[in-house]
Enzyme design. Structure first.
Site, PDB file in Angstrom:
ATOM      1  N   CYS A   2      -4.499  25.669 -34.237  1.00 34.37           N
ATOM      2  CA  CYS A   2      -5.551  24.697 -34.548  1.00 34.37           C
ATOM      3  C   CYS A   2      -4.964  23.410 -35.115  1.00 34.37           C
ATOM      4  O   CYS A   2      -3.945  23.421 -35.793  1.00 34.37           O
ATOM      5  CB  CYS A   2      -6.503  25.266 -35.583  1.00 34.37           C
ATOM      6  SG  CYS A   2      -7.217  26.823 -35.097  1.00 34.37           S
ATOM      7  N   ARG A  27       0.090  21.869 -29.527  1.00 36.76           N
ATOM      8  CA  ARG A  27       0.127  23.036 -30.416  1.00 36.76           C
ATOM      9  C   ARG A  27      -0.611  24.227 -29.813  1.00 36.76           C
ATOM     10  O   ARG A  27      -0.485  25.339 -30.292  1.00 36.76           O
ATOM     11  CB  ARG A  27      -0.531  22.679 -31.755  1.00 36.76           C
ATOM     12  CG  ARG A  27       0.223  21.613 -32.512  1.00 36.76           C
ATOM     13  CD  ARG A  27      -0.660  20.955 -33.531  1.00 36.76           C
ATOM     14  NE  ARG A  27      -0.986  21.830 -34.629  1.00 36.76           N
ATOM     15  CZ  ARG A  27      -0.415  21.806 -35.811  1.00 36.76           C
ATOM     16  NH1 ARG A  27       0.543  20.938 -36.045  1.00 36.76           N
ATOM     17  NH2 ARG A  27      -0.778  22.615 -36.775  1.00 36.76           N
ATOM     18  N   TRP A  73      -7.791  27.193 -31.789  1.00 38.77           N
ATOM     19  CA  TRP A  73      -7.121  28.288 -31.110  1.00 38.77           C
ATOM     20  C   TRP A  73      -7.792  29.535 -31.652  1.00 38.77           C
ATOM     21  O   TRP A  73      -7.669  29.858 -32.835  1.00 38.77           O
ATOM     22  CB  TRP A  73      -5.631  28.267 -31.434  1.00 38.77           C
ATOM     23  CG  TRP A  73      -4.801  29.233 -30.666  1.00 38.77           C
ATOM     24  CD1 TRP A  73      -4.331  29.076 -29.396  1.00 38.77           C
ATOM     25  CD2 TRP A  73      -4.305  30.503 -31.124  1.00 38.77           C
ATOM     26  NE1 TRP A  73      -3.578  30.171 -29.034  1.00 38.77           N
ATOM     27  CE2 TRP A  73      -3.550  31.055 -30.070  1.00 38.77           C
ATOM     28  CE3 TRP A  73      -4.419  31.216 -32.308  1.00 38.77           C
ATOM     29  CZ2 TRP A  73      -2.914  32.287 -30.164  1.00 38.77           C
ATOM     30  CZ3 TRP A  73      -3.793  32.449 -32.405  1.00 38.77           C
ATOM     31  CH2 TRP A  73      -3.052  32.970 -31.337  1.00 38.77           C
ATOM     32  N   ASN A  99      -8.619  24.950 -40.274  1.00 35.82           N
ATOM     33  CA  ASN A  99      -7.501  25.704 -39.685  1.00 35.82           C
ATOM     34  C   ASN A  99      -7.183  26.833 -40.634  1.00 35.82           C
ATOM     35  O   ASN A  99      -7.202  26.624 -41.852  1.00 35.82           O
ATOM     36  CB  ASN A  99      -6.227  24.862 -39.623  1.00 35.82           C
ATOM     37  CG  ASN A  99      -6.299  23.784 -38.602  1.00 35.82           C
ATOM     38  OD1 ASN A  99      -7.236  23.722 -37.834  1.00 35.82           O
ATOM     39  ND2 ASN A  99      -5.295  22.920 -38.604  1.00 35.82           N
ATOM     40  N   GLY A 100      -6.815  27.985 -40.095  1.00 33.01           N
ATOM     41  CA  GLY A 100      -6.423  29.096 -40.956  1.00 33.01           C
ATOM     42  C   GLY A 100      -7.369  30.265 -40.785  1.00 33.01           C
ATOM     43  O   GLY A 100      -8.167  30.304 -39.844  1.00 33.01           O
ATOM     44  N   GLU A 476      15.901  36.122 -24.906  1.00 36.84           N
ATOM     45  CA  GLU A 476      15.300  34.785 -24.875  1.00 36.84           C
ATOM     46  C   GLU A 476      14.920  34.393 -23.444  1.00 36.84           C
ATOM     47  O   GLU A 476      13.856  33.801 -23.209  1.00 36.84           O
ATOM     48  CB  GLU A 476      16.281  33.768 -25.495  1.00 36.84           C
ATOM     49  CG  GLU A 476      15.843  32.318 -25.457  1.00 36.84           C
ATOM     50  CD  GLU A 476      14.486  32.042 -26.101  1.00 36.84           C
ATOM     51  OE1 GLU A 476      13.941  32.921 -26.780  1.00 36.84           O
ATOM     52  OE2 GLU A 476      13.966  30.931 -25.889  1.00 36.84           O
ATOM     53  N   LYS A 480      11.167  33.362 -22.250  1.00 38.01           N
ATOM     54  CA  LYS A 480      10.838  32.076 -21.585  1.00 38.01           C
ATOM     55  C   LYS A 480      10.052  32.336 -20.310  1.00 38.01           C
ATOM     56  O   LYS A 480       9.051  31.700 -20.050  1.00 38.01           O
ATOM     57  CB  LYS A 480      12.122  31.356 -21.203  1.00 38.01           C
ATOM     58  CG  LYS A 480      12.746  30.248 -21.928  1.00 38.01           C
ATOM     59  CD  LYS A 480      12.083  29.389 -22.902  1.00 38.01           C
ATOM     60  CE  LYS A 480      11.273  29.992 -23.970  1.00 38.01           C
ATOM     61  NZ  LYS A 480      11.569  29.779 -25.328  1.00 38.01           N
ATOM     62  N   GLU A 483       6.408  33.745 -20.991  1.00 37.59           N
ATOM     63  CA  GLU A 483       5.419  32.891 -21.653  1.00 37.59           C
ATOM     64  C   GLU A 483       4.928  31.747 -20.778  1.00 37.59           C
ATOM     65  O   GLU A 483       3.787  31.316 -20.920  1.00 37.59           O
ATOM     66  CB  GLU A 483       5.922  32.380 -23.009  1.00 37.59           C
ATOM     67  CG  GLU A 483       7.048  31.394 -22.940  1.00 37.59           C
ATOM     68  CD  GLU A 483       7.499  30.940 -24.315  1.00 37.59           C
ATOM     69  OE1 GLU A 483       6.661  30.753 -25.199  1.00 37.59           O
ATOM     70  OE2 GLU A 483       8.716  30.762 -24.491  1.00 37.59           O
ATOM     71  N   HIS A 499      18.410  54.429 -19.809  1.00 40.59           N
ATOM     72  CA  HIS A 499      17.783  55.394 -20.715  1.00 40.59           C
ATOM     73  C   HIS A 499      16.265  55.396 -20.580  1.00 40.59           C
ATOM     74  O   HIS A 499      15.558  55.820 -21.482  1.00 40.59           O
ATOM     75  CB  HIS A 499      18.205  55.110 -22.164  1.00 40.59           C
ATOM     76  CG  HIS A 499      19.672  55.317 -22.381  1.00 40.59           C
ATOM     77  ND1 HIS A 499      20.259  56.559 -22.347  1.00 40.59           N
ATOM     78  CD2 HIS A 499      20.685  54.431 -22.566  1.00 40.59           C
ATOM     79  CE1 HIS A 499      21.561  56.443 -22.528  1.00 40.59           C
ATOM     80  NE2 HIS A 499      21.845  55.147 -22.658  1.00 40.59           N
ATOM     81  N   LYS A 594       1.792  26.250 -30.276  1.00 39.84           N
ATOM     82  CA  LYS A 594       3.134  25.788 -30.625  1.00 39.84           C
ATOM     83  C   LYS A 594       3.498  26.189 -32.040  1.00 39.84           C
ATOM     84  O   LYS A 594       4.599  26.611 -32.330  1.00 39.84           O
ATOM     85  CB  LYS A 594       3.203  24.268 -30.476  1.00 39.84           C
ATOM     86  CG  LYS A 594       4.567  23.672 -30.803  1.00 39.84           C
ATOM     87  CD  LYS A 594       5.596  24.076 -29.770  1.00 39.84           C
ATOM     88  CE  LYS A 594       6.994  23.554 -30.063  1.00 39.84           C
ATOM     89  NZ  LYS A 594       7.985  24.322 -29.288  1.00 39.84           N
TER      90      LYS A 594
HETATM   91  C1  F6R Z   1       8.641  30.579 -27.697  1.00 42.00           C
HETATM   92  C2  F6R Z   1       8.326  29.993 -28.984  1.00 42.00           C
HETATM   93  C3  F6R Z   1       7.867  30.885 -30.066  1.00 42.00           C
HETATM   94  C4  F6R Z   1       8.369  30.377 -31.424  1.00 42.00           C
HETATM   95  C5  F6R Z   1       7.754  31.219 -32.548  1.00 42.00           C
HETATM   96  C6  F6R Z   1       8.274  30.785 -33.898  1.00 42.00           C
HETATM   97  O1  F6R Z   1       9.086  29.621 -26.793  1.00 42.00           O
HETATM   98  O2  F6R Z   1       8.398  28.809 -29.153  1.00 42.00           O
HETATM   99  O3  F6R Z   1       8.274  32.205 -29.853  1.00 42.00           O
HETATM  100  O4  F6R Z   1       9.757  30.464 -31.455  1.00 42.00           O
HETATM  101  O5  F6R Z   1       6.362  31.070 -32.534  1.00 42.00           O
HETATM  102  O6  F6R Z   1       8.001  29.452 -34.131  1.00 42.00           O
HETATM  103  P1  F6R Z   1       8.845  28.613 -35.160  1.00 42.00           P
HETATM  104  O7  F6R Z   1      10.233  28.518 -34.647  1.00 42.00           O
HETATM  105  O8  F6R Z   1       8.160  27.287 -35.222  1.00 42.00           O
HETATM  106  O9  F6R Z   1       8.789  29.359 -36.457  1.00 42.00           O
END
Ligand code: F6R
Length: 599
Positions: A2, A27, A73, A99-100, A476, A480, A483, A499, A594
Site C-alpha cells: 500500500c 510497490r 494491496w 497502510n498496515g 534466486e 525470479k 515471480e 531424494h 515491492k
Molecule cells: C523478489 C523480491 C522480494 C524481496 C523481499 C524482501 O524479487 O524483491 O523477494 O527481496 O520482499 O524485500 P527487501 O529486500 O526490501 O527487504
C-alpha cells in the site's frame, strides 16, 4: 505494498495525488483511490485495478487544493471498489487512508461500534468509525484521533480528512513508513519520498506513535500524549530521473542493465586511499562478533546465503542465515557475542523489522545492509551499510541483489583482512572484473532471449540446480522466474533432486544447471546426466574454464567467490524474456508488492 499520498497547498490536488500514486505503482497494488476536500465537501474517487482506471473515474470539474490518496494491496477483504481506500465514517464526516494491519479491529468493532453498519471488509474502516464516534462524544478531531490510536494494536500509516475542517490533513504512523514533505506554500504526505519528489525534496521523518497536523503552511508533530516534537527536514538524495524508465520498455530491464555500473559505484563508495574499507565502528562490531545472524526475506535472504559463504570463508566468522518471518518463533540459541545483519533492499520489510525490534530490545548489536538511506531498518539499527544501487522500481529485485552480494563481499573481505586472514587476492580488482563480466552478459541479451524461447516457451515448471555457492544462486534464479513469468520453478541443491523431486522430471522439463565451482563441477554435471536420462531439457550455464562441449552458455571467468554476481544475471534475463513471451506484466507481477510492509 500500500502507498499513501497527501497534498495541502494551492495547486490542483487531484493531479498531484494521482501523479504521486503513479510513482508508488511499483510497490504493487490492486486498487486505488483519492479523496479531495473543497467548499462543497469531501469527494472520493476509487477504483479496482490500475491508477489509469482510477483516472477515468476522476471528475476533472472538481477543484480542490487538499486531498489524500492511496494504493491498496489487499490484506483484509478482496480487492474491489468497496474495499479500496479512502474509507469514510458512517456520518460522512471523516475520510481515511491506511497502510498496515490493525490486529485488534474485530475486538474494537465489538467493543465500540455495535450498530454502526460497516461499508467494507477492511480493518481500516474501524479506525475512521472510531474517530467519528469519539468526536461525537465531544473530543476535538486530534483528540479523537489520538484516543483511537491509543486503542489500536498493529501497524499503521494514516492520513485523515475532516469534513468540518478543509485546511488540515491529520497524519499518524506506527511501524509503517510515512514521511511529511515540506514546501514554501504547501506540505505533503507520502509513504515514499519518490511519490512527492514532483513538488519537493525536503522531507521530515516521522517516528512511531506520532501524530502530525499538516496545514498548507505548517507541520506540527506531537506524541500520542500531546507532547510537541521539533524535527528538521532532510533532503531526499534522489534524482527524479533515477525513477524514470527513459527509453526502456520496463524498469526491470533498465535495472539489469545498470548492474555493471552499480558494482563499479560500490567499489568507489567503499574505497579509501585506494583500498576497500568500511566504517571503523562497523568493522569493530563485525570483528567482535563470535557469530553473525543474517536476517532477511526473499531475494535478500538469497543474498544472505551468499553472505554466509563470504563471512565464513573470508573472515572466519560462523554465520547463520534466517528467514525473517520465521525467526520470531524459531529463535536459535544465540551465541555469546552475536551480531545481527539485516539485509533489505527497501529497509521497510515488516517481517525483518519485527526481528530488529526484538533484537534491539535484547540489546544485541545490529547492522542493516540496505539500498534506502533513512529507511526504517536503517534508522533503527546501530549501523548501516548502503547498497548505492539507486532506486529499484521493478518489483523483481535484480540490481539490489547484485549490490547486496557485492557489499557483503566487501564487508567480509575487509573483516578478513582486519582479522589477519590470509586472503591472496585483491577484492577491488576482482569486483572490477565481475562488473566487466556482468557487462558482457547484459550485452548479450539476444542469447538470453533465445534461451528463454528454447527452454521456457511452453514450460509449466522449471528447476534450477547448483552445488555450493551455485545452489544459493539457483534459489534466486527460481524465484525470479516464478515471480515474473508465473512458471512454477524451484531451486535445488544438485544432489538433492534424486531424494524425491526427480519424480517430477518428464520429457522436456527445463532444468537450469550452474557450473561455476571447480570442486563440485563434476558432481553437478552428474546431476545433469541424471535428469537428462529422464527426459529433462538441460540448460547448462558454465563458467569459462569449466565449460564442456554442448554447454548452453559460457559466462566469463571471475573469482570463484564472486560467481553469484555474474551467474545470476543470465537467470534474471532469461526470466525476463520468459515473462515477456507470456505477456506478463514484468514490472508489476500479480499479487506482489515491492515493499512488504505487513507481517
Ligand atoms: C523478489 C523480491 C522480494 C524481496 C523481499 C524482501 O524479487 O524483491 O523477494 O527481496 O520482499 O524485500 P527487501 O529486500 O526490501 O527487504
Amino acid at each position: 505494498m500500500c502507498g499513501i499520498v497527501g497534498y495541502n497547498g494551492n495547486l490542483d490536488a487531484k493531479e498531484i495525488l494521482l501523479k504521486g500514486l503513479e510513482k508508488l505503482e511499483y510497490r504493487g497494488y490492486d486498487s486505488a483511490g483519492i479523496a479531495v476536500h473543497n467548499e462543497e465537501g469531501i469527494t472520493i474517487f476509487k477504483e479496482k485495478g490500475r491508477i489509469a482506471d482510477l483516472r477515468t473515474t476522476v471528475d476533472s470539474e472538481v477543484e480542490a487544493h487538499i486531498g489524500i490518496g492511496h494504493t491498496r494491496w489487499a490484506t483484509h477483504g478482496v480487492p474491489n471498489r468497496l474495499n479500496a481506500h479512502p474509507h469514510q465514517s458512517a456520518s460522512g464526516r471523516f475520510t481515511l487512508v491506511h497502510n498496515g494491519v490493525i490486529e485488534n479491529y474485530h475486538l474494537l468493532q465489538k467493543a465500540y461500534l455495535k450498530g454502526i453498519p460497516m461499508q467494507s471488509d477492511t480493518d481500516t474502516e474501524v479506525i475512521v468509525q472510531l474517530v467519528d464516534l469519539f468526536s461525537k462524544e465531544g473530543l476535538s478531531t486530534v483528540e479523537a484521533f489520538r484516543k483511537t490510536l491509543r486503542l489500536v494494536h498493529g501497524s499503521y500509516a494514516l492520513a485523515l480528512l475532516d469534513h468540518e475542517d478543509a485546511e488540515t490533513i491529520y497524519v499518524a504512523k506506527n511501524k509503517s513508513p510515512l514521511l511529511v514533505g515540506v514546501g514554501d506554500t504547501f506540505n505533503v504526505v507520502a509513504s515514499d519520498a519518490m511519490a512527492m519528489l514532483q513538488v519537493t525534496d525536503q522531507f521530515i521523518e516521522l517516528h512511531d506513535k506520532e501524530v502530525v497536523i499538516v496545514k498548507k503552511d505548517s507541520v506540527e508533530i506531537s506524541t500520542l500524549d500531546g507532547r510537541v516534537v521539533e524535527r528538521k527536514p532532510f533532503k531526499a538524495e534522489l534524482d527524479a530521473s533515477d525513477i524514470e524508465k527513459g527509453t526502456y520498455p520496463h524498469y526491470m530491464l533498465k535495472e539489469m542493465d545498470e548492474q555493471p555500473s552499480v558494482v563499479r559505484k560500490i567499489i568507489q563508495q567503499y574505497e579509501q586511499q585506494e583500498e576497500l574499507a568500511i566504517d571503523e565502528d562497523i568493522l569493530q562490531a563485525i570483528t567482535e562478533a563470535d557469530r553473525i545472524y543474517i536476517i532477511a526475506a526473499g531475494t535478500s535472504y538469497h543474498a544472505g546465503l551468499v553472505g554466509k559463504e563470504y563471512f565464513e570463508k573470508m573472515a572466519g566468522i560462523p554465520v547463520e542465515v534466517h528467514i525473517s518471518s520465521e525467526f520470531g518463533y524459531n529463535m536459535p540459541i544465540l551465541s555469546e557475542k552475536p551480531l545481527f545483519i539485516f539485509i533489505s533492499q527497501s529497509g521497510e520489510t515488516a517481517d525483518s523489522r519485527q526481528v530488529l525490534v526484538k533484537i534491539t530490545e535484547m540489546g544485541h548489536p545490529t547492522l542493516t545492509v540496505t539500498n534506502v538511506a533513512g529507511s526504517t531498518l536503517s534508522r533503527e539499527s546501530d549501523y548501516t551499510l548502503l547498497l548505492h544501487a539507486g532506486p529499484e522500481i521493478a518489483v523483481a529485485s535484480t540490481k539490489a541483489y547484485v549490490a547486496q552480494v557485492a557489499v557483503l563481499a566487501i564487508a567480509a573481505y575487509v573483516t578478513g583482512k582486519a582479522r589477519g586472514v590470509a586472503l591472496d587476492f585483491d577484492m577491488k580488482q576482482e569486483l572490477g572484473l565481475a562488473a566487466n563480466a556482468i557487462q558482457s552478459i547484459v550485452d548479450a541479451k539476444d542469447v538470453m532471449e533465445e534461451i528463454a524461447e528454447d527452454y521456457l516457451k511452453i514450460a509449466r515448471n522449471a528447476f534450477f540446480i547448483g552445488r555450493n555457492i551455485d545452489f544459493c544462486v539457483a534459489l534466486e534464479g527460481a524465484l525470479k522466474l516464478k515471480e515474473i513469468s508465473y512458471i512454477q520453478a524451484e531451486g535445488f541443491a544438485g544432489g538433492e533432486l534424486k531424494h524425491g523431486t526427480i519424480a517430477l522430471i518428464e520429457e522436456g522439463t527445463p532444468v537450469f544447471a550452474l557450473v561455476t565451482q571447480e570442486q563440485v563441477a563434476l558432481n553437478i554435471r552428474g546431476n545433469v546426466k541424471e535428469v537428462v536420462a529422464r527426459g529433462a531439457n538441460a540448460c547448462i550455464i558454465a563458467m569459462e574454464g569449466l565449460e564442456e562441449d554442448g554447454d548452453t552458455l559460457i559466462i566469463p571467468r571471475v573469482h570463484p567467490l564472486l560467481t553469484p554476481l555474474v551467474s545470476v544475471v543470465p537467470l534474471q534475463l532469461i526470466s525476463y524474456y520468459a515473462a515477456l513471451h507470456r505477456r506478463c506484466d514484468v514490472d508489476k507481477p500479480r499479487n506482489l508488492a515491492k515493499s512488504v510492509t505487513v507481517e
